[in-house]
Scaffold this motif. Sequence first.
Motif, PDB file in Angstrom:
ATOM      1  N   ARG A 198      21.086  21.156   2.977  1.00 56.53           N
ATOM      2  CA  ARG A 198      22.054  20.776   3.993  1.00 56.53           C
ATOM      3  C   ARG A 198      21.430  19.710   4.878  1.00 56.53           C
ATOM      4  O   ARG A 198      20.422  19.955   5.548  1.00 56.53           O
ATOM      5  CB  ARG A 198      22.439  22.007   4.818  1.00 56.53           C
ATOM      6  N   ARG A 200      21.584  17.393   8.055  1.00 58.39           N
ATOM      7  CA  ARG A 200      22.256  17.278   9.355  1.00 58.39           C
ATOM      8  C   ARG A 200      22.047  15.881   9.920  1.00 58.39           C
ATOM      9  O   ARG A 200      20.976  15.297   9.770  1.00 58.39           O
ATOM     10  CB  ARG A 200      21.728  18.322  10.330  1.00 58.39           C
ATOM     11  N   ASN A 228      31.449  21.684  12.024  1.00 57.11           N
ATOM     12  CA  ASN A 228      30.863  22.416  13.146  1.00 57.11           C
ATOM     13  C   ASN A 228      31.634  23.692  13.491  1.00 57.11           C
ATOM     14  O   ASN A 228      31.105  24.568  14.190  1.00 57.11           O
ATOM     15  CB  ASN A 228      30.788  21.518  14.382  1.00 57.11           C
ATOM     16  N   ARG A 276      24.404  10.044   5.788  1.00 56.53           N
ATOM     17  CA  ARG A 276      24.043  10.680   7.045  1.00 56.53           C
ATOM     18  C   ARG A 276      22.767  10.030   7.580  1.00 56.53           C
ATOM     19  O   ARG A 276      21.863   9.698   6.804  1.00 56.53           O
ATOM     20  CB  ARG A 276      23.833  12.182   6.874  1.00 56.53           C
ATOM     21  N   THR A 278      19.769  11.032   9.950  1.00 56.28           N
ATOM     22  CA  THR A 278      19.163  12.191  10.598  1.00 56.28           C
ATOM     23  C   THR A 278      18.498  11.788  11.900  1.00 56.28           C
ATOM     24  O   THR A 278      18.281  10.603  12.180  1.00 56.28           O
ATOM     25  CB  THR A 278      18.134  12.854   9.673  1.00 56.28           C
TER      26      THR A 278
END
Length: 436
Positions: A198, A200, A228, A276, A278
């Motif tokens: 996963r 984030r 979320n 994404r 990070t």
Amino acid sequence: MGTTGKTRGFIVLSDLSKIGPYLTDLRARGIAVLAVSQPRGSVMVQRGLELLGTAGHPFSELADVALLDGGDLSGIVDQASRWTADYDITGVLVAAEVYVEAGQVISDLLGLPGPGMRAARVCRNKLLQRRYLAEWSPKSVLVSAPATTAGYDGPFPAAVKPLDRESSIGVRLVDNAAALAAIVEALAPGSRILVEERVRGREYNVDSIVLEGKPIVTLLTQKGTNENSTEFFVELVHTTPPANLDEREAGLIADAQHGVVDRLAFETGFAHAEYRLTDDGRVVLMEIAARAPGDACLPLYHLATGQAVEPVLIDAAMGHATGYPPAFRRRGRQVYFDHAPGTLLDVHAEGTGEVRPRWLADTTGIWPPLRPVDEHAPAKLHELFVLKKRGDRLLPITESSSRAVTAIFDAPLDVDIDAVEAEVRRAVTIETEPAR
């Protein structure tokens, strides 16, 4: 007429609801539009099918329509071959994920520009993306059913991604090994999933228009999902240009995109990826597609730059020199509204001026064009679309097809787009009757 004496034709493989901008531009060029679309699908798809051949409707300007499933490669290629008997095919453009491989085969067969065989094949397979693009990808494990163990030894929570679905449909989080084992046990025999770390971080759409292997422009859109508040990853907000990214960070993401495009040997077309970023500055690829993005991503580029993307994509597909402005003049946003599950009764809007709910699935079945405004104009709500019919059953938003109501608005770059969104959300109410 083309050099062969035949009528010039252009093949568009797309959902009917999103074919409008391509149809308008190609007809203005005097080119016949030959469409390949799905024979079944969502409420919007069904409405489009009902309207085919309706006098006065934009679909009446289609020269021909073939209703074929995306997996019917033989049928699609055969149809394209038969069209060549009557039309001088000048380009092939894919605007729906299920047609990416078929569109590339047609382009290759007819000697027309396309993303290339490697790009088309890899972009259609999540596992191939992880293996070809390992430098930018999270750690992942392939799991096939039946399986006694998932074989995943990475951290939790982990993301589970079915290999047989598009976009983020079916993608969900699992918190521990026991939950993962339960999902694997419930898989139908022969099913395959990716289990991966996963990641984030802030998420972005990254879109490159590529000509003969060279990205002529790379554009970023900020994304928001329901991750979320749920275990799912359904896209609910798009913001163009991003409001949470600095120039250095944008450069890191663009560099990753250009590396991915090069690794795929991407030739010509639209490379639509999701990354994404990070907290420690790592740029991680979530997925990439060899076609234009869905939702209102292209209209948002139009509103934000003042220039539509679709004519540029048509130029590229025809092998013409083209370009797109990298500068943004306004900030656009699309939001999908949450709703209470149940029967859809009505959608109300108060304080939105002339903009009223537009029930596309009950009326035209096609997204209308959006018109940019002056860069200094006040914040503007452009459209409020309802994508379901009155009386349809609304389910919890666990995948894209569950979404029912969306708004598109924009504002000057120095205006707080979050404040504009809050006003829009206060103005809209979705009325449902809970299931008994």
